[in-house]
Scaffold this motif. Structure first.
Motif, PDB file in Angstrom:
ATOM      1  N   LEU A   1       0.850  -1.199   0.000  1.00 49.17           N
ATOM      2  CA  LEU A   1       0.000   0.000   0.000  1.00 49.17           C
ATOM      3  C   LEU A   1       0.889   1.254   0.000  1.00 49.17           C
ATOM      4  N   MET A   2       1.975   1.233   0.787  1.00 44.94           N
ATOM      5  CA  MET A   2       2.899   2.385   0.784  1.00 44.94           C
ATOM      6  C   MET A   2       3.458   2.584  -0.624  1.00 44.94           C
ATOM      7  N   ARG A   3       3.832   1.480  -1.279  1.00 46.22           N
ATOM      8  CA  ARG A   3       4.357   1.585  -2.655  1.00 46.22           C
ATOM      9  C   ARG A   3       3.315   2.184  -3.600  1.00 46.22           C
ATOM     10  N   ALA A   4       2.055   1.790  -3.436  1.00 45.96           N
ATOM     11  CA  ALA A   4       0.994   2.289  -4.318  1.00 45.96           C
ATOM     12  C   ALA A   4       0.802   3.789  -4.112  1.00 45.96           C
ATOM     13  N   ILE A   5       0.880   4.237  -2.861  1.00 44.05           N
ATOM     14  CA  ILE A   5       0.749   5.668  -2.577  1.00 44.05           C
ATOM     15  C   ILE A   5       1.906   6.421  -3.221  1.00 44.05           C
ATOM     16  N   LYS A   6       3.095   5.880  -3.049  1.00 47.79           N
ATOM     17  CA  LYS A   6       4.301   6.511  -3.640  1.00 47.79           C
ATOM     18  C   LYS A   6       4.124   6.616  -5.167  1.00 47.79           C
ATOM     19  N   GLN A   7       3.662   5.537  -5.777  1.00 43.91           N
ATOM     20  CA  GLN A   7       3.492   5.502  -7.235  1.00 43.91           C
ATOM     21  C   GLN A   7       2.494   6.574  -7.686  1.00 43.91           C
ATOM     22  N   ALA A   8       1.440   6.779  -6.892  1.00 42.09           N
ATOM     23  CA  ALA A   8       0.407   7.757  -7.263  1.00 42.09           C
ATOM     24  C   ALA A   8       0.929   9.185  -7.143  1.00 42.09           C
ATOM     25  N   VAL A   9       1.761   9.423  -6.131  1.00 36.86           N
ATOM     26  CA  VAL A   9       2.204  10.800  -5.870  1.00 36.86           C
ATOM     27  C   VAL A   9       3.495  11.130  -6.622  1.00 36.86           C
ATOM     28  N   ASP A  10       4.323  10.114  -6.814  1.00 37.27           N
ATOM     29  CA  ASP A  10       5.668  10.331  -7.385  1.00 37.27           C
ATOM     30  C   ASP A  10       5.932   9.228  -8.420  1.00 37.27           C
ATOM     31  N   PRO A  11       5.219   9.278  -9.565  1.00 35.93           N
ATOM     32  CA  PRO A  11       5.236   8.134 -10.495  1.00 35.93           C
ATOM     33  C   PRO A  11       6.622   7.812 -11.063  1.00 35.93           C
ATOM     34  N   HIS A  12       7.512   8.805 -11.129  1.00 37.68           N
ATOM     35  CA  HIS A  12       8.853   8.512 -11.688  1.00 37.68           C
ATOM     36  C   HIS A  12       9.852   8.179 -10.590  1.00 37.68           C
ATOM     37  N   CYS A  13       9.355   8.103  -9.366  1.00 32.90           N
ATOM     38  CA  CYS A  13      10.183   7.720  -8.217  1.00 32.90           C
ATOM     39  C   CYS A  13      11.471   8.556  -8.126  1.00 32.90           C
ATOM     40  N   ILE A  14      11.286   9.878  -8.150  1.00 36.05           N
ATOM     41  CA  ILE A  14      12.471  10.742  -8.029  1.00 36.05           C
ATOM     42  C   ILE A  14      12.615  11.317  -6.612  1.00 36.05           C
ATOM     43  N   MET A  15      11.564  11.215  -5.781  1.00 37.19           N
ATOM     44  CA  MET A  15      11.632  11.833  -4.452  1.00 37.19           C
ATOM     45  C   MET A  15      12.363  10.900  -3.478  1.00 37.19           C
ATOM     46  N   ASN A  16      13.526  11.321  -3.045  1.00 40.36           N
ATOM     47  CA  ASN A  16      14.353  10.568  -2.086  1.00 40.36           C
ATOM     48  C   ASN A  16      14.249   9.062  -2.327  1.00 40.36           C
ATOM     49  N   PRO A  17      14.690   8.604  -3.517  1.00 44.55           N
ATOM     50  CA  PRO A  17      14.457   7.206  -3.883  1.00 44.55           C
ATOM     51  C   PRO A  17      15.227   6.234  -2.996  1.00 44.55           C
ATOM     52  N   SER A  18      14.722   5.001  -2.936  1.00 45.29           N
ATOM     53  CA  SER A  18      15.342   3.885  -2.193  1.00 45.29           C
ATOM     54  C   SER A  18      15.339   4.106  -0.691  1.00 45.29           C
ATOM     55  N   LYS A  19      14.382   4.868  -0.213  1.00 39.84           N
ATOM     56  CA  LYS A  19      14.228   5.042   1.246  1.00 39.84           C
ATOM     57  C   LYS A  19      12.887   4.414   1.668  1.00 39.84           C
ATOM     58  N   ILE A  20      12.816   4.024   2.892  1.00 39.18           N
ATOM     59  CA  ILE A  20      11.647   3.457   3.584  1.00 39.18           C
ATOM     60  C   ILE A  20      11.326   2.023   3.103  1.00 39.18           C
ATOM     61  N   PHE A  21      11.214   1.836   1.774  1.00 43.57           N
ATOM     62  CA  PHE A  21      10.985   0.460   1.283  1.00 43.57           C
ATOM     63  C   PHE A  21      11.705   0.293  -0.049  1.00 43.57           C
ATOM     64  N   ARG A  22      11.879  -1.000  -0.434  1.00 43.59           N
ATOM     65  CA  ARG A  22      12.512  -1.296  -1.726  1.00 43.59           C
ATOM     66  C   ARG A  22      11.547  -0.924  -2.837  1.00 43.59           C
ATOM     67  N   ALA A  23      12.117  -0.604  -4.018  1.00 41.32           N
ATOM     68  CA  ALA A  23      11.271  -0.208  -5.147  1.00 41.32           C
ATOM     69  C   ALA A  23      10.307  -1.332  -5.502  1.00 41.32           C
ATOM     70  N   ALA A  24      10.729  -2.593  -5.394  1.00 42.95           N
ATOM     71  CA  ALA A  24       9.847  -3.723  -5.711  1.00 42.95           C
ATOM     72  C   ALA A  24      10.165  -4.852  -4.752  1.00 42.95           C
ATOM     73  N   THR A  25       9.196  -5.734  -4.551  1.00 45.37           N
ATOM     74  CA  THR A  25       9.419  -6.868  -3.656  1.00 45.37           C
ATOM     75  C   THR A  25      10.652  -7.647  -4.119  1.00 45.37           C
ATOM     76  N   GLY A  26      11.544  -7.947  -3.198  1.00 46.28           N
ATOM     77  CA  GLY A  26      12.718  -8.757  -3.537  1.00 46.28           C
ATOM     78  C   GLY A  26      13.886  -7.950  -4.077  1.00 46.28           C
ATOM     79  N   ALA A  27      13.675  -6.666  -4.441  1.00 46.96           N
ATOM     80  CA  ALA A  27      14.794  -5.852  -4.941  1.00 46.96           C
ATOM     81  C   ALA A  27      15.812  -5.678  -3.819  1.00 46.96           C
ATOM     82  N   PRO A  28      17.107  -5.537  -4.183  1.00 48.06           N
ATOM     83  CA  PRO A  28      18.089  -5.366  -3.112  1.00 48.06           C
ATOM     84  C   PRO A  28      17.839  -4.080  -2.340  1.00 48.06           C
TER      85      PRO A  28
END
Ligand SMILES: Cc1cc2nc3c(=O)[nH]c(=O)nc-3n(C[C@H](O)[C@H](O)[C@H](O)COP(=O)(O)OP(=O)(O)OC[C@H]3O[C@@H](n4cnc5c(N)ncnc54)[C@H](O)[C@@H]3O)c2cc1C
Length: 483
Positions: A451-478
């Motif tokens: 759900l956190m990822r979905a919120i991030k995707q809705a607000v910051d679709p290109h994932c440029i805001m402080n990327p790689s913090k709080i959770f991984r970009a995708a399940t299983g990603a390093p």
């Protein structure tokens, strides 16, 4: 306007090339010499106060208005460049590390007080204002801003980490003291959340979505804050105990009795020794509680008397009072310097700081098991805590080059978090996730991350805001930044 150090043309060009040259040129056209590629500034903005390795941004931008922040964000969106908002850089979990490079936006120059409403006990400030600046500004109004993380952090940074501190037991965290925000989204849109009303049932609570988002959803540029009345009487006291168990039990009894203490902080005997050495004090080297009582003369005295009965019941001797303002300031400064005092126990050391928080009824067991674990592990690791909230820190003093010791410290931290989670608690009471605790958040709230990822995707679709913090970009990603 701040003057930025000049670097050689080659060095500037090399670094700026890490950004798309067009992006650099556009941001430079906007900010002039308030955009810097100076190595010293990039280093300062890539390292927080923790043991986590630094990650430098490519450039550091110093905007002075919401409009400038908005323009930088839209340029970064067009060029898909990471943005890392920066307040004072005092966070402790790699929160400001530029894991993928990009533009660090330092809000420090946005430090204007916009409005103080004494009658409504609120104020509006720009995000770069620090908590000490606020209290200095309103000192003659009979009001104060209570959230006190010790460090002189910025209000934008404190909102973004949902900070708390020594007074939270009485006055709450940033969650409770922020009424509204101005936020610049990744694409440059500016959103106003909340109002000046004390409460509201108007739609989703977007203010609380951004409070604690660690700059991963937007850049906070203004904050509407609640203020509190300065109490008529303030008294502080130090109280040593024969045992750690006695000290923690006294805290729990105080909370159970509903005594509205303003501060109730634990230092174990190792931390008291560290503080004595670092701050040139002479407290008895025993598990100790630092108290502060706020109220009318009568109510502060009554609170102190009730707490005195409780502490004596746990074998403590009399309170050592700090009644004069300068003595109180000295006491709390010593508490706020606990991290640096622990670090000074070993020359060349760094501190791996832990931050669990458990339900109050589980606090004694959690702290005592943790103490036994520290003793068995052979680590040098004093305990300090905002124990009235069930929140405590083990300050593991490590030599960063001793890989075996670092491993032992990490294994200890793992066991501590597991202990807190099994008690119904959290891996972080106040420092946030950054990139240091991504794995622990997955353990704590596995069902909530999508759900956190979905919120991030809705607000910051290109994932440029402080990327790689709080959770991984995708399940299983390093986990970003981990070696
Ligand atoms: C000695 C010491 C004691 C401390 N004690 C406590 C304590 O008791 N309680 C506590 O809660 N913390 C404590 N901390 C940690 C730290 O002070 C807090 O996390 C503080 O809230 C960070 O504020 P900052 O301005 O330094 O933010 P930064 O470190 O600059 O940034 C923190 C995070 O917020 C983001 N951010 C910063 N500004 C903005 C903005 N305007 N908009 C959007 N995102 C933004 C950053 O990207 C980053 O993710 C302590 C730190 C030290 C060094």
């Amino acid at each position: 306007m701040m003057l930025l150090p000049k670097e050689s043309a080659t060095k500037q060009a090399n670094s700026a090339m890490a950004l798309a040259p067009g992006a650099f040129t556009e941001i430079e056209a906007l900010l002039g010499n308030r955009l810097s590629t100076s190595m010293a500034l990039r280093e300062r903005h890539g390292q927080d106060e923790s043991y986590h390795p630094s990650h430098l941004p490519d450039v550091v931008a110093f905007p002075t208005s919401t409009e400038e922040v908005s323009s930088i964000a839209s340029i970064c969106t067009r060029y898909r460049i990471p943005i890392i908002p920066f307040g004072a850089g005092t966070s402790l979990e790699g929160n400001i590390a530029a894991l993928q490079g990009g533009v660090c936006i330092d809000l420090g120059g946005m430090n204007r007080i916009i409005a103080v409403n004494v009658d409504d006990m609120d104020m509006r400030v720009e995000a770069g204002v620090t908590r000490k600046q606020i209290n200095a500004h309103i000192k003659d109004t009979g009001l104060f801003f209570p959230v006190d993380p010790g460090a002189d952090a910025t209000i934008g940074g404190m909102a973004s980490t949902r900070a708390s501190g020594t007074t939270t037991v009485r006055y709450g965290t940033m969650r409770d003291n922020v009424l509204g925000l101005s936020v610049v989204l990744a694409d440059g849109r500016v959103v106003q959340t909340g109002t000046r009303a004390r409460k509201s049932a108007a739609g989703y609570d977007l203010t609380r979505l951004f409070v604690g988002a660690e700059g991963t959803l937007g850049i906070i540029t203004e904050v509407q804050l609640r203020l509190q009345s300065v109490p008529q009487a303030i008294t502080a006291a130090v109280c040593p105990f024969p045992t750690l168990e006695g000290a923690v039990t006294a805290v729990i009894q105080t909370i159970h009795m509903g005594i509205p203490v303003a501060r109730i902080e634990l230092l174990d005997e190792i931390e008291v020794r560290a503080v004595n050495r670092f701050s040139n004090l002479a407290y008895p080297e025993q598990p100790t509680l630092f108290f502060e009582f706020h109220g009318s003369e009568a109510s502060a005295a009554e609170q102190a008397e009730l707490v005195g009965e409780i502490t004596r019941g746990q074998g403590a001797s009399e309170f050592q009072w700090a009644t004069r303002t300068e003595d109180r300031n000295r006491l709390w400064q010593a508490r706020h310097d606990a991290l640096y005092a622990a670090r000074a126990l070993r020359a060349g050391a760094k501190v791996m700081i832990t931050d669990v928080c458990v339900p109050i009824s589980k606090l004694t067991a959690c702290i005592l098991e943790t103490r036994a674990d520290i003793d068995a592990s052979g680590l040098m690791a004093p305990i300090v805590g905002h124990v009235g909230d069930g929140n405590f820190h083990v300050l593991i003093v490590i030599m960063p080059d001793d890989s075996l010791e670092v491993e032992r410290a990490m294994a200890f931290n793992d066991r501590l978090v597991a202990r807190a989670l099994s008690a119904g608690g959290t891996c972080t009471g106040e420092h946030g996730i950054g990139y240091g605790k991504i794995g622990y958040l997955e353990r704590e709230q596995p069902g909530a991350i999508d759900l956190m990822r979905a919120i991030k995707q809705a607000v910051d679709p290109h994932c440029i805001m402080n990327p790689s913090k709080i959770f991984r970009a995708a399940t299983g990603a390093p986990v970003a930044g981990k070696t």
